[in-house]
Scaffold this motif. Structure first.
Motif, PDB file in Angstrom:
ATOM      1  N   TRP A 175       0.844  -1.199   0.000  1.00  0.00           N
ATOM      2  CA  TRP A 175       0.000   0.000   0.000  1.00  0.00           C
ATOM      3  C   TRP A 175       0.872   1.238   0.000  1.00  0.00           C
ATOM      4  CZ3 TRP A 175      -5.487   0.506   1.661  1.00  0.00           C
ATOM      5  CH2 TRP A 175      -6.197  -0.692   1.495  1.00  0.00           C
ATOM      6  N   SER A 176       0.469   2.163  -0.788  1.00  0.00           N
ATOM      7  CA  SER A 176       1.208   3.423  -0.807  1.00  0.00           C
ATOM      8  C   SER A 176       0.737   4.298   0.349  1.00  0.00           C
ATOM      9  CB  SER A 176       0.978   4.158  -2.121  1.00  0.00           C
ATOM     10  OG  SER A 176      -0.354   4.629  -2.173  1.00  0.00           O
ATOM     11  N   LYS A 177       1.533   5.273   0.615  1.00  0.00           N
ATOM     12  CA  LYS A 177       1.192   6.219   1.669  1.00  0.00           C
ATOM     13  C   LYS A 177      -0.146   6.892   1.367  1.00  0.00           C
ATOM     14  CE  LYS A 177       4.185   9.361   1.972  1.00  0.00           C
ATOM     15  NZ  LYS A 177       5.546   9.807   1.757  1.00  0.00           N
ATOM     16  N   GLU A 178      -0.328   7.202   0.108  1.00  0.00           N
ATOM     17  CA  GLU A 178      -1.562   7.875  -0.271  1.00  0.00           C
ATOM     18  C   GLU A 178      -2.770   6.996   0.024  1.00  0.00           C
ATOM     19  OE1 GLU A 178       1.127   7.802  -2.161  1.00  0.00           O
ATOM     20  OE2 GLU A 178       1.684   9.913  -2.213  1.00  0.00           O
ATOM     21  N   GLU A 179      -2.618   5.744  -0.310  1.00  0.00           N
ATOM     22  CA  GLU A 179      -3.726   4.829  -0.069  1.00  0.00           C
ATOM     23  C   GLU A 179      -4.037   4.714   1.411  1.00  0.00           C
ATOM     24  OE1 GLU A 179      -3.882   1.293  -3.151  1.00  0.00           O
ATOM     25  OE2 GLU A 179      -1.894   1.497  -2.306  1.00  0.00           O
ATOM     26  N   ILE A 180      -2.997   4.619   2.185  1.00  0.00           N
ATOM     27  CA  ILE A 180      -3.203   4.492   3.623  1.00  0.00           C
ATOM     28  C   ILE A 180      -3.870   5.743   4.173  1.00  0.00           C
ATOM     29  CG2 ILE A 180      -2.019   4.257   5.835  1.00  0.00           C
ATOM     30  CD1 ILE A 180       0.108   2.603   4.279  1.00  0.00           C
ATOM     31  N   ASP A 181      -3.470   6.850   3.640  1.00  0.00           N
ATOM     32  CA  ASP A 181      -4.100   8.092   4.068  1.00  0.00           C
ATOM     33  C   ASP A 181      -5.589   8.095   3.761  1.00  0.00           C
ATOM     34  OD1 ASP A 181      -1.747   9.051   4.996  1.00  0.00           O
ATOM     35  OD2 ASP A 181      -1.270  10.247   3.224  1.00  0.00           O
ATOM     36  N   ILE A 182      -5.907   7.672   2.583  1.00  0.00           N
ATOM     37  CA  ILE A 182      -7.319   7.624   2.215  1.00  0.00           C
ATOM     38  C   ILE A 182      -8.072   6.698   3.149  1.00  0.00           C
ATOM     39  CG2 ILE A 182      -8.934   6.847   0.428  1.00  0.00           C
ATOM     40  CD1 ILE A 182      -6.860   7.769  -1.657  1.00  0.00           C
ATOM     41  N   LEU A 183      -7.467   5.572   3.387  1.00  0.00           N
ATOM     42  CA  LEU A 183      -8.105   4.591   4.258  1.00  0.00           C
ATOM     43  C   LEU A 183      -8.337   5.170   5.653  1.00  0.00           C
ATOM     44  CD1 LEU A 183      -9.082   1.693   4.779  1.00  0.00           C
ATOM     45  CD2 LEU A 183      -6.733   1.096   5.345  1.00  0.00           C
ATOM     46  N   MET A 184      -7.298   5.743   6.200  1.00  0.00           N
ATOM     47  CA  MET A 184      -7.419   6.287   7.550  1.00  0.00           C
ATOM     48  C   MET A 184      -8.454   7.407   7.597  1.00  0.00           C
ATOM     49  SD  MET A 184      -5.390   4.454   9.253  1.00  0.00           S
ATOM     50  CE  MET A 184      -5.181   5.295  10.824  1.00  0.00           C
ATOM     51  N   ASN A 185      -8.425   8.177   6.569  1.00  0.00           N
ATOM     52  CA  ASN A 185      -9.387   9.263   6.481  1.00  0.00           C
ATOM     53  C   ASN A 185     -10.815   8.722   6.433  1.00  0.00           C
ATOM     54  OD1 ASN A 185      -9.961  11.929   6.433  1.00  0.00           O
ATOM     55  ND2 ASN A 185      -9.644  12.185   4.227  1.00  0.00           N
ATOM     56  N   ASN A 186     -10.993   7.711   5.644  1.00  0.00           N
ATOM     57  CA  ASN A 186     -12.318   7.106   5.540  1.00  0.00           C
ATOM     58  C   ASN A 186     -12.779   6.544   6.878  1.00  0.00           C
ATOM     59  OD1 ASN A 186     -12.368   7.728   2.858  1.00  0.00           O
ATOM     60  ND2 ASN A 186     -11.962   5.648   2.131  1.00  0.00           N
ATOM     61  N   ILE A 187     -11.850   5.931   7.558  1.00  0.00           N
ATOM     62  CA  ILE A 187     -12.206   5.357   8.854  1.00  0.00           C
ATOM     63  C   ILE A 187     -12.591   6.472   9.823  1.00  0.00           C
ATOM     64  CG2 ILE A 187     -11.304   4.099  10.852  1.00  0.00           C
ATOM     65  CD1 ILE A 187      -9.599   2.471   8.871  1.00  0.00           C
ATOM     66  N   VAL A 205     -10.727  21.858  -0.723  1.00  0.00           N
ATOM     67  CA  VAL A 205     -10.280  20.681   0.006  1.00  0.00           C
ATOM     68  C   VAL A 205      -9.338  19.921  -0.883  1.00  0.00           C
ATOM     69  CG1 VAL A 205     -10.982  18.551   1.083  1.00  0.00           C
ATOM     70  CG2 VAL A 205     -12.397  20.583   1.295  1.00  0.00           C
ATOM     71  N   LEU A 206      -8.166  19.799  -0.415  1.00  0.00           N
ATOM     72  CA  LEU A 206      -7.178  19.159  -1.253  1.00  0.00           C
ATOM     73  C   LEU A 206      -6.772  17.829  -0.668  1.00  0.00           C
ATOM     74  CD1 LEU A 206      -5.007  22.282  -1.830  1.00  0.00           C
ATOM     75  CD2 LEU A 206      -6.527  21.209  -3.452  1.00  0.00           C
ATOM     76  N   PRO A 207      -6.505  16.917  -1.502  1.00  0.00           N
ATOM     77  CA  PRO A 207      -5.999  15.641  -1.010  1.00  0.00           C
ATOM     78  C   PRO A 207      -4.589  15.844  -0.489  1.00  0.00           C
ATOM     79  CG  PRO A 207      -5.920  15.702  -3.384  1.00  0.00           C
ATOM     80  CD  PRO A 207      -6.592  16.970  -2.947  1.00  0.00           C
ATOM     81  N   LEU A 208      -4.342  15.318   0.623  1.00  0.00           N
ATOM     82  CA  LEU A 208      -3.055  15.562   1.238  1.00  0.00           C
ATOM     83  C   LEU A 208      -2.425  14.275   1.687  1.00  0.00           C
ATOM     84  CD1 LEU A 208      -4.219  18.561   3.344  1.00  0.00           C
ATOM     85  CD2 LEU A 208      -2.825  18.643   1.307  1.00  0.00           C
ATOM     86  N   THR A 209      -1.183  14.413   1.907  1.00  0.00           N
ATOM     87  CA  THR A 209      -0.427  13.246   2.329  1.00  0.00           C
ATOM     88  C   THR A 209       0.248  13.569   3.642  1.00  0.00           C
ATOM     89  OG1 THR A 209       0.040  12.742   0.047  1.00  0.00           O
ATOM     90  CG2 THR A 209       1.460  11.732   1.685  1.00  0.00           C
ATOM     91  N   THR A 210       0.208  12.678   4.524  1.00  0.00           N
ATOM     92  CA  THR A 210       0.998  12.882   5.723  1.00  0.00           C
ATOM     93  C   THR A 210       2.159  11.927   5.680  1.00  0.00           C
ATOM     94  OG1 THR A 210      -0.047  11.195   7.032  1.00  0.00           O
ATOM     95  CG2 THR A 210      -1.057  13.369   7.040  1.00  0.00           C
ATOM     96  N   LEU A 211       3.101  12.223   6.484  1.00  0.00           N
ATOM     97  CA  LEU A 211       4.282  11.381   6.488  1.00  0.00           C
ATOM     98  C   LEU A 211       4.263  10.402   7.631  1.00  0.00           C
ATOM     99  CD1 LEU A 211       6.938  14.028   5.566  1.00  0.00           C
ATOM    100  CD2 LEU A 211       5.665  12.495   4.111  1.00  0.00           C
ATOM    101  N   THR A 212       3.132  10.185   8.143  1.00  0.00           N
ATOM    102  CA  THR A 212       3.075   9.239   9.241  1.00  0.00           C
ATOM    103  C   THR A 212       2.845   7.835   8.726  1.00  0.00           C
ATOM    104  OG1 THR A 212       0.751   9.702   9.375  1.00  0.00           O
ATOM    105  CG2 THR A 212       2.180  10.841  10.918  1.00  0.00           C
ATOM    106  N   ASP A 213       3.237   6.935   9.494  1.00  0.00           N
ATOM    107  CA  ASP A 213       2.896   5.556   9.214  1.00  0.00           C
ATOM    108  C   ASP A 213       1.740   5.197  10.126  1.00  0.00           C
ATOM    109  OD1 ASP A 213       4.649   2.415   9.097  1.00  0.00           O
ATOM    110  OD2 ASP A 213       2.550   2.857   9.221  1.00  0.00           O
TER     111      ASP A 213
END
Length: 683
Positions: A156-168, A640-648
């Motif tokens: 999973w890419s960081k972007e994907e994980i971000d989306i997932l976390m955001n959705n949750i 609203v912009l899609p953003l990326t965080t650098l967290t794991d």
DNA sequence: GGCCCTGGTAAGGGTAATTCATATTT
DNA sequence: AAAATATGAATTACCCTTACCAGGGC
């Protein structure tokens, strides 16, 4: 181009990988759909006119109901030959307007008239029919593939994980649930109905993959770390056999973790160096089981479990590793890997012209290359090469193969304009010339997650070029400032609780804008191993003109913070704010600072510096290279912009367990832009 | 009973990072 | 010669897909 109305039985969702929503100054929402993405998954009928309809639905009810507000929609093909289109929507009801301006989860659906299968609500920026289907069988996959669907596999890419976390986050918020683990581990199937489907929005992954990912992520018996309890594990194994769940329960480990660990254990296993006899046996077994001859290159289709069984003294992992990293190459007359090979590799990868590293076909690349031990080996070789280049993780992939590393000789990397100078400021920061005099890249490591780089008066920060979201360009006011060794450049790092949101522009490099930023604040966390006393920059041997870069962190604690305990996803979709003035302020070290930095062509600025007495929390939010779109007009404050965080998120989740969270933010922070603003203001 | 949907398990092919042993340099 | 450092091999924690199964609802 049509108004949105309810029509749930005649539509299916067109899968696009990145549709992005922005809002212009008039309050119109603009949906951007790049052509290539849309094409990729288009149905066979490519002549189909782009009759797109948009549908809004609320997050609480994924089905599209009659209360869906009326939105007028204008869809304009961007050009005649172009399947991409731009859609302008104007909300015409109070409800709709509220939904939009408050940024609550408004789902957007692109509906295509002709297709009839199903309806899938569209997530933040994209929709994927794939993500709405629970399929694990080959037939299911074939069927979807035949319909022209593609989906992501692998890590999973960081972007994907971000989306997932955001959705949750959104899901939790909408239902007033505090902890996702309640849903995942405590609720009945029925109670969590649609949970996985909902959080899979925007992810082009099979639902099942999302499910697996979420389970692992929230299972605190996963990621426990090194197995010290080997003896106990052995006993339990004898007692319970392959009942991984039971063994796991006894050890406080997840079933899959226990299962994986047991795979490495074998009573008859040798460790350390392979004997000649073992190697010989391995080779024989591999060739036998794959019906190949000694000398043949065999890198795929080997059942390693079966091989290990026959080899007897080694585990499947050992066998695989030995074979792919040494034995097969040796047997088939491989030659030594040389520096020339290394250069070759870099050049060849650069030539490939692939946008995503994951797209590299290593099999193809390794073909006929006698010093390459296996495609898998080549891949890891590439990683080691990248690692040698100081900022390996941070140079976006394409950038890492072209400039600045124009050529590579055995010792140094040479830039177009001279020797590459890399200055280690902190373990996760690197200052690197870009080739433009006076312009350096100050780069952070996403694994370290140190979020912010700040400047001395002699250097300024600007947004990174669009290509690399994790880079911040440092401009010296004059080249001498950084090149004169007698002129020490002090880079201060003040990290906690700083949120930087940079917004790349289309042409930042052509029209360089600068923002000056200095934020002092505390560091409370203690993840970082290095003492934060002034660190003098290390340099590469052989370099002559070396700016001396010193870091003088103004910390209370003796550590620099990694990202730690904040649930940064809460701020994932934060707002872009703008001020007109450049600021440069120094805060008392006893205060934490939070800065929203925004930059665009007109007015790169620092928005806010707000004292906070909050626990260390640090986020660098940068736009995803994939998700980011640049509206042609000025982006309004509520875009609203899609953003990326650098967290794991995985690590983060586990840290959250160790740290008290939530309270640090006072109130739940929504992705809503207004909330974020409020938050800033209230501190 | 047959089928579909959702959720679950086990097996095993993988990656990436760390550790270890050894060679090389200082 | 000893210490420091670099390097490649080995190890291991964790990731992901596939195959298959079970229970409930229709």
């Amino acid at each position: 181009m049509s108004t949105v109305e309810e029509d749930s039985d005649t539509v299916t969702v067109e899968t696009v990988n990145s549709v992005t929503l922005t809002r212009d100054t008039d309050g119109n929402l603009i949906l951007h759909c790049p052509q290539n993405e849309a094409d990729e998954v288009d149905s066979e009928d490519s002549t189909e006119p782009p009759h797109k309809r948009l549908c809004l639905s609320s997050e609480d009810d994924q089905s599209i109901d009659d209360s869906t507000p009326c939105i007028s929609v204008v869809a304009l093909p961007l050009s005649e030959n172009d399947q991409s289109f731009e859609v302008t929507m104007t909300a015409t009801t109070e409800v709709a307007d509220d939904e939009i301006t408050e940024g609550t989860v408004t789902q957007i659906q692109i509906l295509q008239n002709e297709q009839l299968d199903d309806i899938s609500p569209l997530g933040n920026e994209e929709v994927s029919a794939v993500s709405q289907a629970w399929f694990t069988t080959k037939e299911d996959k074939d069927s979807l593939t035949n319909k022209g669907h593609k989906w992501k596999q692998g890590m999973w890419s960081k972007e994907e994980i971000d989306i997932l976390m955001n959705n949750i986050e959104r899901y939790l918020k909408a239902r007033g649930i505090k902890d996702a683990t309640e849903i995942i581990f405590e609720m009945s199937k029925d109670e969590r109905k649609d949970f996985y489907r909902t959080i899979a929005w925007g992810l082009n992954r099979p639902l099942f993959a999302v499910y697996r990912r979420v389970l692992r992520m929230y299972d605190d018996r996963n990621h426990v770390g090194k197995y010290e309890e080997i003896e106990k594990l052995k006993e339990l194994r004898i007692k319970h056999g392959n009942d991984w769940a039971t063994i796991g329960a006894a050890l406080g480990r997840s079933a899959s973790s226990v299962k994986d660990r047991c795979r490495l254990m074998k009573d008859t296993c040798n460790t350390g160096k392979w004997t000649e006899e073992e190697e010989k046996r391995l080779a024989e077994v591999v060739h036998e089981l794959t019906s190949t001859e000694p000398g043949d290159i065999v890198t795929q289709g080997v059942s390693w479990a079966a091989v290990a069984e026959r080899v007897g003294t080694r585990s499947e992992k050992q066998c695989r590793s030995k074979w792919l990293n040494y034995l097969n190459w040796k047997q088939s007359g491989g030659t030594e890997w040389t520096k020339e090979d290394e250069i070759n590799l870099i050049l060849r990868i650069a030539e490939l012209d692939v946008a995503d590293e994951n797209d590299i076909n290593w099999d193809l690349l390794a073909e006929g290359w006698s010093s390459v031990r296996s495609p898998q080996w080549l891949r890891s070789k590439w990683w080691t090469i990248k690692r040698q280049i100081a900022n390996h993780k941070d140079v976006s992939f394409p950038a890492s193969t072209d400039s600045p590393a124009a050529t590579v000789d055995s010792e140094t990397i040479t830039l177009n304009s001279g020797t590459l100078q890399t200055f280690e400021i902190l373990p996760s920061f690197h200052l690197q010339p870009t080739g433009t005099p006076g312009t350096y890249l100050l780069q952070t490591s996403s694994s370290q997650g140190l979020p912010l780089t700040l400047t001395s008066p002699t250097v300024t920060l600007t947004a990174a070029a669009p290509a690399s979201p994790e880079q911040i360009i440092v401009h010296a006011l004059s080249p001498e400032h950084l090149l004169n060794t007698s002129d020490n450049v002090t880079v201060q790092c003040h990290t906690p609780r700083v949120i930087i949101q940079t917004v790349a522009t289309e042409d930042i490099t052509a029209s360089i804008s600068q923002a000056e930023l200095t934020v002092d604040s505390d560091i409370h966390s203690s993840d970082f191993p290095e003492p934060p006393d002034a660190l003098e920059a290390d340099t590469f041997p052989g370099e002559i003109h070396q700016p001396k870069v010193t870091v003088e962190p103004s910390f209370n604690d003796a550590h620099v913070s990694k990202f730690s305990d904040q649930n940064s996803t809460e701020l994932m979709n934060s707002v872009m704010v703008r001020t007109e003035d450049l600021k440069q302020e120094e805060e008392s070290p006893s205060h934490l600072a939070r800065a929203y930095v925004t930059e665009d062509l007109e007015s790169p600025t620092i928005e806010e510096q707000v004292d906070q007495t909050i626990d260390d929390e640090t986020i660098l939010i940068v736009p995803s290279p994939h998700g980011f779109i640049q509206a042609s007009d000025v982006i309004d404050t509520e875009s609203v912009l899609p953003l990326t965080t650098l967290t794991d998120p995985i690590l983060q989740h586990h840290r959250e367990e160790l740290n008290i969270i939530g309270s640090s933010l006072g109130s739940p922070v929504s992705e809503d832009s207004k909330d974020v603003e409020d938050l800033v203001n209230c501190h």
